[in-house]
Structures are given as structure tokens and as C-alpha cells.
Design a protein around this motif. Structure first.
Motif, PDB file in Angstrom:
ATOM      1  N   VAL A  25       0.837  -1.197   0.000  1.00 28.38           N
ATOM      2  CA  VAL A  25       0.000   0.000   0.000  1.00 28.38           C
ATOM      3  C   VAL A  25       0.876   1.253   0.000  1.00 28.38           C
ATOM      4  O   VAL A  25       0.616   2.208  -0.748  1.00 28.38           O
ATOM      5  CB  VAL A  25      -0.988  -0.010   1.188  1.00 28.38           C
ATOM      6  N   ALA A  29       0.901   4.128  -2.793  1.00 31.65           N
ATOM      7  CA  ALA A  29       0.611   5.513  -2.417  1.00 31.65           C
ATOM      8  C   ALA A  29       1.717   6.445  -2.917  1.00 31.65           C
ATOM      9  O   ALA A  29       1.432   7.557  -3.380  1.00 31.65           O
ATOM     10  CB  ALA A  29       0.441   5.632  -0.907  1.00 31.65           C
ATOM     11  N   ARG A  32       1.138   6.901  -6.610  1.00 30.84           N
ATOM     12  CA  ARG A  32      -0.064   7.715  -6.839  1.00 30.84           C
ATOM     13  C   ARG A  32       0.210   9.192  -6.585  1.00 30.84           C
ATOM     14  O   ARG A  32      -0.371  10.061  -7.229  1.00 30.84           O
ATOM     15  CB  ARG A  32      -1.195   7.232  -5.937  1.00 30.84           C
ATOM     16  N   LEU A  92      -6.686  -2.940   5.343  1.00 25.47           N
ATOM     17  CA  LEU A  92      -6.831  -2.263   4.054  1.00 25.47           C
ATOM     18  C   LEU A  92      -7.861  -1.138   4.142  1.00 25.47           C
ATOM     19  O   LEU A  92      -7.649  -0.048   3.613  1.00 25.47           O
ATOM     20  CB  LEU A  92      -7.226  -3.264   2.963  1.00 25.47           C
ATOM     21  N   CYS A  95      -6.236   1.626   6.024  1.00 30.17           N
ATOM     22  CA  CYS A  95      -5.229   2.271   5.167  1.00 30.17           C
ATOM     23  C   CYS A  95      -5.890   3.296   4.253  1.00 30.17           C
ATOM     24  O   CYS A  95      -5.367   4.400   4.062  1.00 30.17           O
ATOM     25  CB  CYS A  95      -4.498   1.239   4.313  1.00 30.17           C
ATOM     26  N   SER A  96      -7.045   2.937   3.684  1.00 30.95           N
ATOM     27  CA  SER A  96      -7.730   3.876   2.783  1.00 30.95           C
ATOM     28  C   SER A  96      -8.121   5.145   3.535  1.00 30.95           C
ATOM     29  O   SER A  96      -8.023   6.242   2.986  1.00 30.95           O
ATOM     30  CB  SER A  96      -8.946   3.222   2.123  1.00 30.95           C
ATOM     31  N   ILE A 103      -8.304   2.077  -2.493  1.00 32.87           N
ATOM     32  CA  ILE A 103      -7.405   0.927  -2.611  1.00 32.87           C
ATOM     33  C   ILE A 103      -8.186  -0.202  -3.279  1.00 32.87           C
ATOM     34  O   ILE A 103      -9.303  -0.521  -2.863  1.00 32.87           O
ATOM     35  CB  ILE A 103      -6.890   0.464  -1.240  1.00 32.87           C
ATOM     36  N   THR A 104      -7.599  -0.793  -4.296  1.00 35.94           N
ATOM     37  CA  THR A 104      -8.211  -1.904  -5.007  1.00 35.94           C
ATOM     38  C   THR A 104      -7.333  -3.134  -4.844  1.00 35.94           C
ATOM     39  O   THR A 104      -6.125  -3.068  -5.066  1.00 35.94           O
ATOM     40  CB  THR A 104      -8.377  -1.572  -6.506  1.00 35.94           C
ATOM     41  N   GLU A 120     -12.606  -3.526  -2.999  1.00 38.31           N
ATOM     42  CA  GLU A 120     -12.297  -2.110  -3.138  1.00 38.31           C
ATOM     43  C   GLU A 120     -12.588  -1.420  -1.811  1.00 38.31           C
ATOM     44  O   GLU A 120     -13.606  -1.706  -1.180  1.00 38.31           O
ATOM     45  CB  GLU A 120     -13.136  -1.473  -4.246  1.00 38.31           C
ATOM     46  N   PRO A 130      -6.668   4.216  -8.197  1.00 40.88           N
ATOM     47  CA  PRO A 130      -6.543   3.679  -6.842  1.00 40.88           C
ATOM     48  C   PRO A 130      -5.151   3.102  -6.603  1.00 40.88           C
ATOM     49  O   PRO A 130      -4.421   2.790  -7.545  1.00 40.88           O
ATOM     50  CB  PRO A 130      -7.589   2.560  -6.819  1.00 40.88           C
ATOM     51  N   VAL A 131      -4.798   2.976  -5.343  1.00 41.65           N
ATOM     52  CA  VAL A 131      -3.625   2.200  -4.962  1.00 41.65           C
ATOM     53  C   VAL A 131      -4.016   0.751  -5.255  1.00 41.65           C
ATOM     54  O   VAL A 131      -5.077   0.301  -4.834  1.00 41.65           O
ATOM     55  CB  VAL A 131      -3.298   2.391  -3.465  1.00 41.65           C
ATOM     56  N   ARG A 132      -3.190   0.039  -5.975  1.00 43.39           N
ATOM     57  CA  ARG A 132      -3.524  -1.334  -6.379  1.00 43.39           C
ATOM     58  C   ARG A 132      -2.567  -2.319  -5.717  1.00 43.39           C
ATOM     59  O   ARG A 132      -1.356  -2.122  -5.763  1.00 43.39           O
ATOM     60  CB  ARG A 132      -3.435  -1.487  -7.890  1.00 43.39           C
TER      61      ARG A 132
END
Length: 158
Positions: A25, A29, A32, A92, A95-96, A103-104, A120, A130-132
Motif C-alpha cells: 500500500v 501511495a 499515486r 486495508l 489504510c484507505s 485501494i483496489t 475495493e 486507486p492504490v492497487r
């Protein structure tokens, strides 16, 4: 789904040291935000910072999160503060919120040649770029990033 979402994804191998979710993540980030890919040591530092903020976010959102965590809330948060504790769906989601980014989570499904979206988080922070992360189905996360695709307009210098 935008054309950007249809570009092939490239998997970035992340060290499996109990921090892989947080490393993945944090890596995403950074990308991104337009930063360079973090080194392994920077990933570790960023992952540990993110983990601490996630634990704090659980406490901040206790009323909304306590019911879906396994076991005693305080014990769970104390465990998640340890650097080698594995993270999952609850982390997760937090984190978002900490990053204020979508986040995906992707995973290879039997018979598919590309990873599919399985979850998601943080859609309230937007749906673009998104952060993938890539989940292997056995507890490990890697980072994903769209492959660089040269388009005709980029080749012409437009």
C-alpha cells in the motif's frame, strides 16, 4: 471503467516480512502521489509508519470497527502494532482512511490471464487511480502498477 483501468498491470514483488500489505500500500501511495518507487528500506520505514497510523485509526473509529475485528479490540490493536503481524481486510480499510485514497485488491482467478478485482476500499476518496495491490490468496500482498503504454500521441510528442 476508464481506458486507464484497461491497461495491463505490472506486479512489483514486495518483501514478505509480515509487512507486505503495508509495504504494498505504501509503495502504491508513493506512485499515486507522483513519487519514485521506494527502495526496500524506504518501503519498510513507510510500512511501519502506515501500520502505526492504521492502529491509531482503529482506535479513532472503534465504534465502527470493533464489531468486525476478531477477538478483544485492545488485543487486536496491540497485535497490529507489532511489525510482523499480518494485515488483511480491516487493515486495508483503515489504510484507505489514513491515506484518504481508494485501494483496489486484485487476485489471479483460476483460468484468467490477468488479475481480477476482488475488493475495493475507500471509494469515498475517489475511484480514479486507486492504490492497487495483488493478493496471492495465501497471505501475501504485492504492489501493482499500470504498465507504461506508449500511445500514438506520446510517440508524436503531443
Amino acid at each position: 471503467m476508464s481506458d486507464r483501468d484497461l491497461r495491463p498491470l505490472r506486479s512489483i514483488r514486495i518483501t514478505g516480512d509480515g509487512r507486505c500489505l503495508f509495504r504494498s500500500v505504501a509503495y502504491g501511495a508513493c506512485l499515486r502521489r507522483g513519487h519514485q518507487s521506494p527502495t526496500d528500506s524506504a518501503q519498510k520505514e513507510l510500512a511501519d509508519e502506515l501500520r502505526a497510523k492504521v492502529a491509531d485509526e482503529f482506535i479513532k473509529r472503534r465504534g465502527d470497527t470493533e464489531w468486525f475485528l476478531e477477538g478483544d479490540f485492545e488485543s487486536y490493536v496491540r497485535k497490529m502494532r507489532k511489525p510482523h503481524a499480518w494485515g488483511g481486510e480491516p487493515e486495508l480499510l483503515m489504510c484507505s482512511h489514513v491515506l484518504r485514497m481508494p485501494i483496489t485488491v486484485h487476485m489471479y482467478i483460476k483460468g484468467s490471464d490477468s488479475p481480477r478485482i476482488i475488493a475495493e476500499y475507500g471509494q469515498e476518496y475517489g475511484k480514479d487511480s486507486p492504490v492497487r495491490v495483488l493478493y496471492d490468496g495465501y497471505g501475501h500482498y504485492d504492489a501493482l502498477q499500470p504498465s507504461l503504454v506508449r500511445t500514438q500521441s506520446r510517440l508524436r510528442g503531443v
